[in-house]
Design a protein around this motif. Structure first.
Motif, short mmCIF file in Angstrom:
data_model
loop_
_atom_site.label_atom_id
_atom_site.label_comp_id
_atom_site.label_asym_id
_atom_site.label_seq_id
_atom_site.Cartn_x
_atom_site.Cartn_y
_atom_site.Cartn_z
N ALA A 210 0.93 -1.08 -0.04
CA ALA A 210 0.08 0.16 -0.02
C ALA A 210 0.71 1.23 -0.06
CB ALA A 210 -0.98 -0.04 1.17
N THR A 211 1.83 1.21 0.75
CA THR A 211 2.76 2.45 0.86
C THR A 211 3.45 2.74 -0.58
OG1 THR A 211 3.54 1.93 3.01
CG2 THR A 211 4.90 3.38 1.63
N ARG A 212 3.91 1.62 -1.41
CA ARG A 212 4.28 1.90 -2.71
C ARG A 212 3.20 2.25 -3.60
NH1 ARG A 212 7.69 -2.56 -6.41
NH2 ARG A 212 8.27 -1.20 -8.25
N LEU A 213 2.13 1.66 -3.38
CA LEU A 213 0.90 2.03 -4.24
C LEU A 213 0.70 3.60 -4.33
CD1 LEU A 213 -1.48 1.03 -6.20
CD2 LEU A 213 -2.47 0.44 -4.13
N TYR A 214 0.53 3.83 -3.10
CA TYR A 214 0.07 5.38 -2.76
C TYR A 214 0.90 6.22 -3.56
CZ TYR A 214 -0.16 9.87 -0.67
OH TYR A 214 -0.18 11.34 -0.43
N ASN A 215 2.38 6.03 -3.41
CA ASN A 215 3.23 7.03 -4.26
C ASN A 215 2.75 7.19 -5.67
OD1 ASN A 215 4.22 8.06 -1.55
ND2 ASN A 215 5.77 6.18 -1.82
N ASP A 216 2.86 6.03 -6.29
CA ASP A 216 2.51 5.84 -7.53
C ASP A 216 1.28 6.41 -8.15
OD1 ASP A 216 5.23 4.82 -7.99
OD2 ASP A 216 4.49 2.69 -7.80
N LEU A 217 0.27 5.92 -7.31
CA LEU A 217 -1.18 6.47 -7.72
C LEU A 217 -1.29 8.02 -7.71
CD1 LEU A 217 -3.60 4.11 -5.92
CD2 LEU A 217 -3.52 4.33 -8.32
N ASP A 218 -0.55 8.72 -6.70
CA ASP A 218 -0.36 10.19 -6.66
C ASP A 218 0.12 10.59 -7.99
OD1 ASP A 218 -0.92 12.53 -4.78
OD2 ASP A 218 1.16 12.71 -4.99
N LYS A 220 0.17 9.01 -10.77
CA LYS A 220 -0.62 8.85 -11.93
C LYS A 220 -1.84 9.65 -11.92
CE LYS A 220 1.95 5.69 -13.77
NZ LYS A 220 2.33 5.88 -15.09
N LEU A 221 -2.65 9.90 -11.00
CA LEU A 221 -3.59 10.72 -10.72
C LEU A 221 -3.30 12.37 -11.37
CD1 LEU A 221 -5.53 9.81 -7.79
CD2 LEU A 221 -6.15 9.51 -9.95
N LEU A 222 -2.08 12.45 -10.98
CA LEU A 222 -1.74 13.93 -11.56
C LEU A 222 -1.42 13.95 -13.04
CD1 LEU A 222 -0.65 16.85 -11.17
CD2 LEU A 222 1.67 15.84 -10.94
N ASP A 223 -0.97 12.94 -13.72
CA ASP A 223 -1.00 12.64 -15.11
C ASP A 223 -2.31 12.46 -15.52
OD1 ASP A 223 1.89 12.63 -15.03
OD2 ASP A 223 2.04 10.59 -15.36
N ALA A 289 -1.32 -1.21 -12.68
CA ALA A 289 -2.02 -0.98 -13.75
C ALA A 289 -3.37 -1.40 -13.76
CB ALA A 289 -1.49 -1.58 -15.12
N GLY A 290 -3.62 -2.42 -13.06
CA GLY A 290 -5.04 -3.03 -12.92
C GLY A 290 -5.93 -2.16 -11.98
N TYR A 291 -5.23 -1.67 -10.84
CA TYR A 291 -6.01 -1.02 -10.06
C TYR A 291 -6.15 0.47 -10.39
CZ TYR A 291 -5.59 -3.92 -5.81
OH TYR A 291 -5.27 -4.99 -5.10
N THR A 292 -5.17 1.02 -11.36
CA THR A 292 -5.35 2.35 -11.57
C THR A 292 -6.47 2.61 -12.83
OG1 THR A 292 -3.05 2.74 -11.44
CG2 THR A 292 -3.94 4.20 -12.94
N GLU A 293 -6.77 1.49 -13.53
CA GLU A 293 -7.70 1.30 -14.73
C GLU A 293 -8.97 1.37 -14.13
OE1 GLU A 293 -8.86 -1.32 -18.50
OE2 GLU A 293 -7.62 -2.37 -16.96
N MET A 323 -5.80 4.76 -20.70
CA MET A 323 -4.84 4.08 -20.22
C MET A 323 -3.58 3.93 -20.80
SD MET A 323 -5.65 3.00 -16.96
CE MET A 323 -4.57 1.72 -16.61
N ALA A 324 -3.90 3.85 -22.32
CA ALA A 324 -2.62 3.83 -23.10
C ALA A 324 -1.89 5.12 -23.12
CB ALA A 324 -2.84 3.46 -24.54
N ASP A 325 -2.61 6.42 -23.11
CA ASP A 325 -2.11 7.54 -22.77
C ASP A 325 -1.17 7.81 -21.60
OD1 ASP A 325 -3.25 8.30 -25.29
OD2 ASP A 325 -4.85 9.33 -24.45
N LEU A 326 -1.87 6.76 -20.65
CA LEU A 326 -1.16 7.22 -19.20
C LEU A 326 0.16 6.17 -19.19
CD1 LEU A 326 -3.91 7.26 -16.60
CD2 LEU A 326 -2.57 9.11 -17.41
#
Length: 823
Positions: A210-218, A220-223, A289-293, A323-326
């Motif tokens: 979860a700690t790693r996921l939080y940083n990457d999700l933050d 990806k949401l900006l993108d 990628a699955g969660y972000t989608e 998702m491809a654009d991200l």
């Protein structure tokens, strides 16, 4: 010293002991007890050791037996999944938690107990590797750990394998171990981490992930904000993401309908421990990628207030593009996908039905390809479009797919807007799909033709003949001429074809292309210096008929020549005829119609052999000649000046012909809807492989309809196969090809055309089931074995009807309108 004490030597003691067993001294008794005590102690120690060893061994045996029982129970779960045996699966489930049990049953039914396709991870093997079985101290429960392989799409038809670690809990049942939910302590306490854009809630067991996921999700949401909304972030932030231990979330992510209906800016996803924990970086990126989608889908729906699940195929396709654009998914459509769209026949109109679908599970893989290609086409036509444009206009388009398309594509006028759909489908749309399919390295389902395909291309500055390398899909210039036009025509046999080289609009030279060399035509007596070669269906290699005079009002004179001798020796044996010939399938006989110019009455047909000798004058005819097999033929004759023709059949060994089918017979046999309308003949041919049945193209009047019929001459029954208000015909360039010459090499397919030039619609009849398929416009379709070949303005089309396969090759030049082939 007492007189009672008796001294003994050692020898005497020994002797005493030997002589009298009943006598025992105090000293010996003590010694014996000491020995016995020592033995007892040793025995106790040894016995204790063996007892302890046996106890340990027994514990190990019980533990191993228990572990094996747990493994066996898990393998039974796998077997139930592999065999789709719900009854067996239910017998292995714990009932202590009704919600958990219900969720597992739903996952089993939907094929998602092990599979994680909803997150883009596709199960590779139902049988996982069991890496650990951890038993509880009382041996009544166990945690089993597996590693399972999944495939993820990385684009261009390629996949990558990732491994997830999945945990399963088993509890002892009445007979064996059963699949059960873990204790609540298994998950640990609830924690959260948050910032400006996202707040993530998770259980203690998932803290590292979860700690790693939080940083990457933050990030990806900006993108996503910048890419989708084109602004810093217009979302309602922070976005709440919950990694839930509830097994129901595994069910919900399997259906976009369920997921979107329960999520907005608070998004619940299954815990990675529920999904499967990644064991390496590749697995983590796949799960990210699955969660972000899922998060992106929920946010996109929230932005435009998407009403789930209208136009679901398009919503999902736009999410795929985003998702491809991200950079989290490969491009949603590949060159191979465009090839499939070609094989489907460029069905842009299929969007009309796809638009109405409201369940993603009702969308087929082919429909997904069509939608993805359609969206890509919109972007190709207008590079300023965004995914948000697509989504917002889709939500506001109340007039259906055409209304949406018109709102997206740039048009010059209101008239263009109404005509856009048809124009796009026939021109720009096909060009776009073909060009994007060129990169597909697709092997045809059968080998390419053995023949060398040649295309003649004309130009004012000089014309050229090009040969196609089928395997490489490349053209090689073979012959050039300064003339303004070049035409190629097929000839009997497989080693030569004819060429016309036009110097200007009225003057041309006729030559023969043989073994890569162009040979000039040798003039024949009484025939124009440069006649037209006539493709007449002959299969003989030796003879061909050349058209002699096309002057108005003059007889249609022809010359019968040995064209190889003309080309190679410069000498021509000639037989003059006054008409064109239609050859039997084996090339041994021909029917030649002779008539005065412009005169219908008085025409008659001669039967000739392969030397040009007239065997007999067959029968008066209006000119339609058909070979039913190698020796049986049919012709149409009209009596007097009224066009009420009948079909007569003859045999090369018989002097007379017999009535095969009258116009009244046909009228009585056709379906009632067309029975009362006067019919006239257009064309006929035997059904491939069955000379007792005829394919007939007939015309009705008031209204004008063209009918394709199958007629059985033995039962006098007719079947209406196709009816059109457009003419049905078989064009080849400027000439009309007979229906009998439109049959594939395997006798399964017959092609014909509906409409008028230049927009002929290619229709293909499958004689195995009488099904008719449209393949769009075609200028001059011709068979090369099982391949149907056609030219249009920009492409050569190779079609394999038996395999629903099409391939388009860009033409080497403009104005390429004729083709021929040779070995």
């Amino acid at each position: 010293m007492s007189g009672n004490f008796e001294w003994h030597t050692d020898d005497e003691w020994d002797q005493f002991g030997q002589d009298d067993d009943s006598a025992e001294s105090p000293r010996r008794s003590l010694r014996n007890w000491l020995i016995i005590g020592a033995i007892a102690i040793v025995g106790i120690v040894i016995g204790g050791y063996f007892v302890a060893q046996r106890t340990t061994q027994r514990i190990e045996e019980v533990t191993a037996f228990t572990e094996e029982n747990v493994r066996s129970s898990y393998r039974l779960v796998e077997r139930a999944v592999a065999n789709n045996d719900l009854e067996l699966f239910n017998s292995l489930l714990s009932g202590r938690d009704e919600a958990w049990t219900d969720a597992r049953q739903r996952l089993f039914i939907e094929g998602a107990l092990f599979d994680r396709a909803a997150l883009g991870l596709h199960l590779l093997d139902e049988r996982a590797e069991i890496t650990e079985v951890e038993l509880a101290p009382e041996l009544r429960s166990a945690e089993l750990t597996t590693q399972r392989s999944f495939a993820i799409d990385v684009g261009n038809g390629l996949t990558e394998t990732v491994v997830l670690e999945q945990l399963y809990t088993f509890r002892r049942g009445s007979d064996n171990f059963i699949y059960a939910p873990p204790d609540i302590s298994f998950w640990g306490d609830q924690s959260s981490i948050g910032g400006e854009r996202v707040e993530l809630s998770y259980r203690a067991i998932d803290e590292t992930f979860a700690t790693r996921l939080y940083n990457d999700l933050d990030l990806k949401l900006l993108d996503f904000c910048n890419n989708f909304l084109n602004e810093t972030c217009g979302l309602r932030t922070p976005i709440n993401v919950i990694l839930s231990a509830d097994a129901e979330t595994l069910v919900e992510i399997g259906s976009l309908t369920d997921f979107l209906s329960t999520n907005g800016t608070t998004i619940t996803l299954p815990s990675p421990t529920l999904v499967g924990r990644p064991i390496d970086d590749a697995g983590y990126r796949a799960l990210l990628a699955g969660y972000t989608e899922k998060i992106v889908a929920a946010l996109m729906a929230d932005v435009v207030q998407y009403r789930c699940c209208t136009r679901i195929a398009y919503f999902k396709a736009i999410v795929d593009r985003q998702m491809a654009d991200l950079g989290l998914r490969p491009p949603p459509i590949t060159a191979a996908d465009y090839q499939v769209v070609i094989n489907l026949g460029f069905p842009l109109e299929a969007n009309l039905k796809i638009w109405e679908i409201t369940s993603e599970r009702a969308v087929s893989a082919d429909q997904e390809r069509i939608v993805a290609a359609t969206l890509a086409y919109f972007f190709d036509r207008d590079s300023t479009l965004t995914n948000l444009d697509l989504l917002s206009t889709m939500m506001s388009a109340e007039g259906g797919f055409r209304s949406w398309q018109s709102s997206l594509l740039p048009v010059d006028s209101l008239t263009d807007r109404f005509n856009q759909f048809e124009a796009v489908e026939s021109e720009d749309w096909q060009r776009f799909v073909i060009e994007n399919a060129q990169a597909a390295d697709v092997e045809p389902p059968v080998p390419y033709p053995d023949e060398q395909l040649m295309v003649a291309c004309s130009a004012e500055s000089g014309s050229a003949l090009y040969g196609l390398d089928f395997a490489e899909q490349t053209w090689e210039p073979t012959y050039t001429t300064p003339g303004s036009a070049l035409f190629a025509v097929n000839l009997p046999g497989d080693d030569a074809f004819g060429l016309y080289e036009f110097v200007d609009d009225t003057n041309w030279t006729t030559s023969l292309w043989l073994d890569g060399v162009s040979y000039p035509y040798i003039s024949a007596d009484g025939v124009n210096e440069n006649p037209f070669w006539v493709y007449n269906g002959a299969s003989a290699d030796k003879l061909v008929l050349a058209d002699g005079n096309l002057s108005p009002g003059q007889p249609n004179r022809s010359v019968f020549i040995d064209w190889r001798a003309c080309a190679l020796d410069g000498e021509c044996d000639q037989t003059h005829l006054t008409g064109n010939a239609v050859w039997s399938p084996n090339g041994e006989y021909a029917l030649v119609v002779e008539a005065e110019p412009g005169q219908l009455s008085g025409a008659h047909t001669n039967l000739i052999d392969d030397e040009g000798t007239i065997i007999r004058q067959a029968f008066p005819t209006t000119g339609l000649l058909v070979w039913l097999d190698a020796e049986r033929y049919a012709l149409i004759s009209a009596s007097g000046n009224t066009y009420s023709p009948n079909v007569f059949a003859g045999h090369v060994a018989a002097d007379d012909t017999t009535l095969l089918l009258s116009l009244n017979d046909l009228r009585d046999a056709i379906p009632t809807g067309s029975r009362d309308r006067l019919l006239s003949w257009v064309d006929l041919a035997p059904v491939p492989g069955n000379s007792a049945e005829l394919l007939i193209i007939a015309q009705s009047w008031s209204p004008t309809n063209y009918l394709l019929l199958r007629y059985n001459t033995e039962t006098a029954k007719a079947t209406l196969l196709y009816e059109s208000t457009q003419p049905l015909q078989m064009p080849v360039g400027a000439d009309r090809q007979r229906l009998s010459e439109s049959v594939s090499a395997d006798n399964r397919f017959v092609f014909f055309n509906s409409g008028l030039r230049p927009t002929y619609e290619l229709l293909l009849l499958d004689t195995t089931d009488d099904g008719i398929t449209s393949y769009g416009n075609a200028f001059q379709p011709q068979w090369i074995g099982d391949w149907l070949v056609d030219l249009d303005d920009n492409y050569l089309r190779l079609l394999l009807p038996a395999h629903s396969f099409q391939q388009f090759t860009p033409l080497p030049a403009t104005d390429c309108i004729t083709m021929a082939w040779t070995k």
